[in-house]
Design a protein around this motif. Structure first.
Motif, PDB file in Angstrom:
ATOM      1  N   SER A 193       6.382  42.208  34.143  1.00  0.00           N
ATOM      2  CA  SER A 193       6.928  43.455  34.686  1.00  0.00           C
ATOM      3  C   SER A 193       7.978  43.194  35.757  1.00  0.00           C
ATOM      4  O   SER A 193       8.710  44.105  36.147  1.00  0.00           O
ATOM      5  N   TRP A 194       8.034  41.956  36.225  1.00  0.00           N
ATOM      6  CA  TRP A 194       9.068  41.527  37.167  1.00  0.00           C
ATOM      7  C   TRP A 194      10.117  40.657  36.453  1.00  0.00           C
ATOM      8  O   TRP A 194      10.912  39.987  37.100  1.00  0.00           O
ATOM      9  N   GLY A 195      10.092  40.655  35.119  1.00  0.00           N
ATOM     10  CA  GLY A 195      11.081  39.900  34.358  1.00  0.00           C
ATOM     11  C   GLY A 195      10.773  38.431  34.200  1.00  0.00           C
ATOM     12  O   GLY A 195      11.621  37.665  33.725  1.00  0.00           O
ATOM     13  N   VAL A 196       9.560  38.003  34.570  1.00  0.00           N
ATOM     14  CA  VAL A 196       9.186  36.588  34.490  1.00  0.00           C
ATOM     15  C   VAL A 196       8.609  36.332  33.101  1.00  0.00           C
ATOM     16  O   VAL A 196       7.555  36.877  32.744  1.00  0.00           O
ATOM     17  N   CYS A 197       9.280  35.486  32.314  1.00  0.00           N
ATOM     18  CA  CYS A 197       8.929  35.321  30.900  1.00  0.00           C
ATOM     19  C   CYS A 197       9.106  33.874  30.473  1.00  0.00           C
ATOM     20  O   CYS A 197       9.928  33.137  31.025  1.00  0.00           O
ATOM     21  N   GLU A 198       8.319  33.492  29.452  1.00  0.00           N
ATOM     22  CA  GLU A 198       8.352  32.119  28.944  1.00  0.00           C
ATOM     23  C   GLU A 198       9.537  31.833  28.021  1.00  0.00           C
ATOM     24  O   GLU A 198       9.828  30.673  27.716  1.00  0.00           O
ATOM     25  N   VAL A 199      10.239  32.862  27.577  1.00  0.00           N
ATOM     26  CA  VAL A 199      11.328  32.677  26.621  1.00  0.00           C
ATOM     27  C   VAL A 199      12.566  32.128  27.342  1.00  0.00           C
ATOM     28  O   VAL A 199      13.040  32.738  28.312  1.00  0.00           O
ATOM     29  N   PRO A 200      13.121  31.001  26.903  1.00  0.00           N
ATOM     30  CA  PRO A 200      14.320  30.449  27.553  1.00  0.00           C
ATOM     31  C   PRO A 200      15.481  31.447  27.543  1.00  0.00           C
ATOM     32  O   PRO A 200      15.728  32.123  26.539  1.00  0.00           O
ATOM     33  N   GLY A 201      16.170  31.558  28.675  1.00  0.00           N
ATOM     34  CA  GLY A 201      17.308  32.452  28.755  1.00  0.00           C
ATOM     35  C   GLY A 201      16.957  33.920  28.836  1.00  0.00           C
ATOM     36  O   GLY A 201      17.833  34.775  28.645  1.00  0.00           O
TER      37      GLY A 201
END
Length: 311
Positions: free
Chosen positions: A26-34
């Motif tokens: 929800s803060w934009g922190v994600c495992e997907v590169p880029g």
């Protein structure tokens, strides 16, 4: 309202608040590169604390310290408990046994005090914009591995759930039906991913409440979701355009889902997840925690009678 009724309502609100959790996506922190601009753990955890929530999922690998004790200490410094985490893993390859990999992962969960393992049937590819088609043999391997992992996790005191997810091998209505009929693992009811995959999350909540062991609450702008369904938009592009919105501001009947689950005895967490992609450091007027605040207020305003979470 009588004093007794006021006291009961206050108790219910506290109980519901204790079962609201959040996730770093929800803060934009994600495992997907880029994926987008990545905020610091200190910024995200401080926002969570200031919102008054008491629990969070871990987020992607590397967001929190890898050492489980340090991970728990980091969360504790912000007054947060560990719910558990999202673990994408290949389940359909007969040459790869996922149980030892999960067993190693669970050591970290246990040391951090987490009790929820959220699996996705990973394709083995990067991102969520495409996926292969499985053979019947591969499906049987996947389903068997789900039950093996669930049994192993239960033996360690951890609840495992399968998360239907766009761009994974369990995405569509037919995929979800395969899991419901071919395995015994619980489902993570992710309202957004189910809808985008073609499954009505309200129907799942009402018809299969006994299989729901974890909940991710998302609200969705249906027009963008339909663009993903038709192949006109990639999942990533739809998120970038604002497909996910605060609870109660989109087209999913979140109120019916929550009240239905509560009526059937669900006592687990509701993890608030509005996936977002940031283009830079947020300003005071577009900070992610503002949207999370609106979702929390919506949930606390629902006419439910929840109880505290049980492990």
């Amino acid at each position: 309202m009588t004093a007794a009724a006021q006291a009961a309502a206050a108790h219910e609100t506290v109980a519901l608040a204790a079962r609201i959790a959040v996730a770093p996506i929800s803060w934009g922190v994600c495992e997907v590169p880029g994926w987008g601009w990545q905020l610091s753990p200190e910024r995200v955890l401080a926002d969570m604390r200031d919102l008054g929530v008491t629990a969070t999922e871990f987020g992607p690998e590397g967001f929190l310290p890898n050492d489980p004790a340090e991970k728990a200490s980091t969360l504790g410094a912000f007054g947060l408990d560990a719910v558990g985490g999202f673990v994408p893993i290949v389940l359909h390859d007969a040459d790869v046994d996922p149980v030892p990999l999960i067993a190693a992962e669970l050591e970290g969960f246990l040391a951090a005090g987490a009790t929820r393992l959220v699996l996705s049937a990973d394709t083995g590819q990067l991102g969520y914009d495409s996926r292969p088609t499985l053979t019947e043999t591969q499906w049987q391997t996947l389903l068997g591995n789900l039950d093996r992992i669930a049994q192993h996790a239960a033996g360690r005191g951890i609840v495992a759930s399968l998360h239907p997810h766009v761009g994974t091998l369990v995405e569509s209505t037919a995929d979800v039906a395969q899991v419901l009929t071919g395995s015994s693992i619980g489902l993570c009811l992710d309202t957004g991913h189910l809808l985008i995959g073609g499954t009505d999350p309200v129907d799942i909540a009402v018809q299969h409440a006994d299989r729901i062991s974890h909940v991710h609450l998302k609200d969705v702008r249906m027009g963008l979701a339909e663009g993903v369904q038709r192949g006109e938009l990639s999942y990533t592009d739809a998120v970038r355009r604002g497909m996910y919105v605060p609870l109660g501001e989109g087209d999913i009947d979140i109120a019916t889902i929550v009240t239905s689950l509560e009526a059937t005895g669900y006592t687990g967490y509701y993890v608030l997840e509005q996936d977002t992609i940031l283009t830079g450091e947020p300003t005071a007027t577009d900070a992610p925690h503002l949207a999370v605040r609106r979702s929390i207020d919506f949930i606390l305003g629902l006419p439910t009678a929840p109880t505290a979470p049980t492990d």
